[in-house]
Enzyme design. Structure first.
Site, PDB file in Angstrom:
ATOM      1  N   CYS A   6      40.488  42.046  42.856  1.00  0.00           N
ATOM      2  CA  CYS A   6      39.580  42.343  41.738  1.00  0.00           C
ATOM      3  C   CYS A   6      38.365  41.410  41.800  1.00  0.00           C
ATOM      4  CB  CYS A   6      40.329  42.252  40.414  1.00  0.00           C
ATOM      5  SG  CYS A   6      39.460  43.023  39.027  1.00  0.00           S
ATOM      6  N   HIS A  52      45.592  45.441  41.266  1.00  0.00           N
ATOM      7  CA  HIS A  52      46.293  44.158  41.188  1.00  0.00           C
ATOM      8  C   HIS A  52      47.725  44.235  41.690  1.00  0.00           C
ATOM      9  CE1 HIS A  52      43.410  41.734  38.713  1.00  0.00           C
ATOM     10  NE2 HIS A  52      42.963  42.938  38.421  1.00  0.00           N
ATOM     11  N   GLU A  59      49.611  41.790  42.422  1.00  0.00           N
ATOM     12  CA  GLU A  59      50.394  40.693  41.848  1.00  0.00           C
ATOM     13  C   GLU A  59      51.034  41.065  40.515  1.00  0.00           C
ATOM     14  OE1 GLU A  59      46.378  39.917  39.916  1.00  0.00           O
ATOM     15  OE2 GLU A  59      47.238  41.053  41.566  1.00  0.00           O
TER      16      GLU A  59
END
Length: 225
Positions: A87, A196, A198
Site C-alpha cells: 500500500c 494487504h 499482512e
C-alpha cells in the site's frame, strides 16, 4: 538461526505491527527499523508497510522515499536485498525509483476498503514463490490512492517481462491500468502491491490465510540464495 526481516516505521505508518506479526507467523524474526536511521541491522529482507507516511503530504510516499533509512534500502535492494512494499509502501518504492510507474487517486476519488480477490500472475519473485501461477487469493484492500498508472512503454515492458505479479479479479476497485494490483522489479527481488497480505494470515483476524504465502515465500527465496 531464525531469519531476520526488517519492518520500517515512518511517522504515519499504521500497519507496521501487522507486518511484524505476519513475519512472525511465517517463522521469521521481525526487526523494527526507524525511518531516521541509516542502519538495516543486518536483516535478510525488508518490508515497507502501509499507512500514511508523513501524512501523505506532497504525494503519497514522496517524503518517505527520501528518509535516511530508504537510502540504505535503495542501495541494498540494488544489490539484491528482497524488499516488499505494501500500500503506502508500494507508493514509497515507486517514488524511490525501485519500481516503475505511480499510484494516483482512485477513480471516483473514493477511498476503497474491502476484501479483494487477486490473481497471482507471477511466481518468479522473492515474495510469491510459494504460490502457483494463476492462483486466486483474497486479501483486504484499503486505499485512496491505489490506482496504478504508467506510460504505455512501461506497461508493455512489465507485461512482456512477466513483472505484473498481482492482478485484480472481477471489478477493478480503483481503475488501475491493466487491472494491476502489484508489480516486481526486473530481478524479482522488489515487489509492491496495494492490497494487504499482512491482514490475511490467520482466520481469526482476516478473510483468509491467503496472504501468509507472501511472507513464507521470502524465507524460501533467501534460503535458496
Amino acid at each position: 538461526m531464525t531469519m531476520r526481516i526488517g519492518v520500517i516505521t515512518f511517522p504515519g505508518t499504521l500497519d507496521d505491527i501487522d507486518a511484524a506479526r505476519a513475519v512472525r507467523h511465517a517463522g521469521a524474526e521481525p526487526v523494527a527499523l526507524w525511518h531516521g536511521d541509516h542502519d538495516l541491522r543486518g536483516v535478510a529482507a525488508v518490508v515497507v508497510p502501509g499507512g500514511f507516511s508523513y501524512g501523505d503530504y506532497l504525494r503519497a510516499g514522496a517524503i518517505a522515499s527520501l528518509a535516511p533509512i530508504m537510502t540504505e534500502v535503495i542501495d541494498e535492494a540494488r544489490r539484491g536485498l528482497p524488499v516488499l512494499g505494501i500500500c503506502n509502501g508500494f507508493q514509497i518504492l515507486c517514488e524511490a525509483g525501485l519500481l516503475p510507474g505511480a499510484l494516483v487517486r482512485n477513480a471516483g476519488l473514493h477511498f476503497v476498503c474491502r476484501d479483494q480477490r487477486l490473481r497471482i500472475d507471477s511466481t518468479e519473485t522473492a515474495w510469491t514463490s510459494d504460490y502457483t501461477r494463476g492462483q486466486e487469493i483474497v486479501v483486504p484492500l484499503k486505499s485512496g490512492e491505489g490506482r496504478y498508472v504508467a506510460g504505455a512503454a512501461t506497461l508493455a515492458e512489465l507485461e512482456a517481462e512477466g513483472r505484473v505479479v498481482f492482478r485484480y479479479v472481477g471489478e477493478n476497485p480503483n481503475d488501475a491500468l491493466s487491472d494491476i494490483a502489484g508489480i516486481a522489479s526486473a530481478d524479482g527481488r522488489v515487489v509492491g502491491l496495494m492490497p494487504h497480505p499482512e491482514h490475511a494470515i490467520d482466520p481469526l483476524t482476516g478473510p483468509s490465510t491467503d496472504g501468509l504465502g507472501v511472507f513464507t515465500s521470502v524465507l524460501t527465496a533467501v534460503a535458496a540464495a
